[in-house]
Design an enzyme around this catalytic site. Sequence first.
Site: not given
Lengths: 78, 416
Positions: B169, B308, B319, B340, B345, B404
């Site tokens: 991602c 993110h 985050e 997002k 996502h 990930f």
Amino acid sequence: MSQDLFATFTELLTEEFGVPEDDIKPEATFEALGLDSLDVVELTLVLEEKTGVKLEDEELEDVKTVQDAIDKVAEKQA
Amino acid sequence: MKQVVVTGMGLISPAGRGLDDAWNGALSGKTGAAVDDDLVAMGTPVTICCRVPSFDPDQELGRGAARRLDRFTHLAVIEAREALQHSGLVDGSDEEKITGADRDRVGVLLGSGIGGAETWASEYPNYIEKGPKRTSPMFIPKMLSNTGAGTVAMRSGARGPNMTVNTACAAGASAIHIGRDLIRSGAADVVIAGGVEAGITGLAVSAFAQMGALSKNPDPNTASRPFDVDRNGFVIGEGSAVVILESAEHAAARGATTYATVAGAGASADAHHATAPPEDGGGAILAIRRAVEESGIDPSDIGHLNAHGTSTPLNDAAEAKAVRAVFGDHTDRIAVTSTKGVTGHTLGAAGAIEAIFAIMAMREGLVPPTANLVNQDPAIAFDVVSGSPREVDLRAVLSTSMGFGGQNAALVFTPA
């Protein structure tokens, strides 16, 4: 028979491969129609779905034009 | 050190197609999530996703080319084209062939987390049901994740370094990072860089759902809600975003319009877990710090963060801690958003889509709101923009991405 097969090839080449119908003639080579070797193998798969005839890799070696392919299929159907 | 600037942008995302529409979609704060008929028909555990506006690959790429390529490559091609046209590197005689630079010195660097997911999904059943002899000869070239970058080169004529980067991602951001470095190193004058993903398949959606990563909220209008106390997972999206990176000298020599400077880029790993971030922010702290330090700006110049912000409980909390670890009290003066909420996502495309949104925010002095944020999680100490866009005078902006595998990327942009 040959006429039917020409119609079948025309349909496959226009619908599956985006070849303009006017370009499709019996003497046209697949290369000239924009198909590479991978496309020709792919063509044999969709052809088998349509006609039940499977052209094997070794049978494709001397298939250059639409008519070559029609002849091979006709031969196998006979 | 060579300055690297952005001279073109193109994107298609669930917020809209084309730079203007997508940016307006982000500003609208309206979610792009919807119940998906295909997913409903497949009976997946979650049936909400964020699709891009529909487009006809046959018309956009030509029937012959479109059928040879996976959907992710369709998306890569149309957005590389938009970005090239925006940059002026194509002159209109051909809509994709580069005329404004030495093609041998134009690189392509795309990020993708999955590659040809739809090709896997459609071909594997053929292999099982019809047998090995019915396997399509197109399967490998369609599925390979480097086909997007390879196809962009074939269509544009770019013969510089050509690579695909996968940091899941974070891939779209990593591609911009490495693309910039190719220019800095002298290996290219121009790099077509970005991220692309088209991974909304039954298998992928089911697997993400089984992990507990996807929102279980049945209402598409509130499912993707970054930073909200009621967030419970992400909504899967798809998209493609491409920027044209160029050395400042090359851009100046051809009189190109410049939209931003890629001032800093940072990368790191959590070295922690396959999918979960460390609670304290872990490696993301390093990536952000590296990007800010490399940019040479004062950290207090960062006025906006496009986070993110996936809308998963773990990500958003970690985050916020990572950002505070870097910026301390200045964190309270950073206008934070997660787009997002609108786009869902988009996995490997996200870092590039959000880089463009961060650049647009800086250029327009306008930070898009985080969609669906009603009750901000008290554990997230961020000044989150919500409700409507906020006007902010911006000297520098930050975009963060966490993949990930614990792979993190951060980008800092300043005005060109």
